[in-house]
Scaffold this motif. Structure first.
Motif, PDB file in Angstrom:
ATOM      1  N   VAL A 102      82.599  -8.540  37.604  1.00 45.36           N
ATOM      2  CA  VAL A 102      81.335  -9.107  38.102  1.00 45.36           C
ATOM      3  C   VAL A 102      80.521  -9.707  36.949  1.00 45.36           C
ATOM      4  O   VAL A 102      79.300  -9.667  36.973  1.00 45.36           O
ATOM      5  CB  VAL A 102      80.501  -8.063  38.887  1.00 45.36           C
ATOM      6  N   LEU A 128      77.126  -1.490  34.636  1.00 43.20           N
ATOM      7  CA  LEU A 128      76.650  -2.653  35.378  1.00 43.20           C
ATOM      8  C   LEU A 128      75.205  -2.990  35.009  1.00 43.20           C
ATOM      9  O   LEU A 128      74.857  -4.160  34.844  1.00 43.20           O
ATOM     10  CB  LEU A 128      76.757  -2.416  36.883  1.00 43.20           C
ATOM     11  N   VAL A 131      73.927  -7.683  40.585  1.00 39.79           N
ATOM     12  CA  VAL A 131      75.034  -7.046  41.284  1.00 39.79           C
ATOM     13  C   VAL A 131      74.492  -6.291  42.491  1.00 39.79           C
ATOM     14  O   VAL A 131      73.537  -5.532  42.368  1.00 39.79           O
ATOM     15  CB  VAL A 131      75.776  -6.044  40.360  1.00 39.79           C
TER      16      VAL A 131
END
Length: 90
Positions: free
Chosen positions: A24, A48, A55
């Motif tokens: 991602v 992340l 995201v």
């Protein structure tokens, strides 16, 4: 818990976290199917967040108890995170 806290499992979860973050890079969506006690979640979410890309993350489990616990533990981890029951058989 059973899914974190040992060197082997923690190393696997860190590998998973790096792989998810690479997937991602420019942003995207992640659905965790069968998140359970959150062992993998605990490793993935900080990576992340550090990546600094938008995201959408959805934590799922067949157990509403696990999704409720995950919401309490990880609800503030990302701007776009959701917790849902999911029964794959249905």
């Amino acid at each position: 818990g059973m899914y974190h806290g040992t060197r082997l499992v923690d190393a696997c979860n860190q590998d998973l976290a790096r792989s998810v973050a690479a997937g991602v890079r420019g942003g995207g969506r992640v659905i965790e199917v069968g998140g359970g006690t959150g062992g993998a979640t605990r490793a993935v979410l900080p990576v992340l967040k550090a990546a600094g890309v938008p995201v959408e993350y959805v934590f799922t489990d067949v157990s509403r108890g696990f999704t409720r616990l995950a919401r309490e533990r990880f609800g503030a981890a990302l701007p776009s995170i959701d917790f849902r029951p999911l029964d794959i058989e249905n």
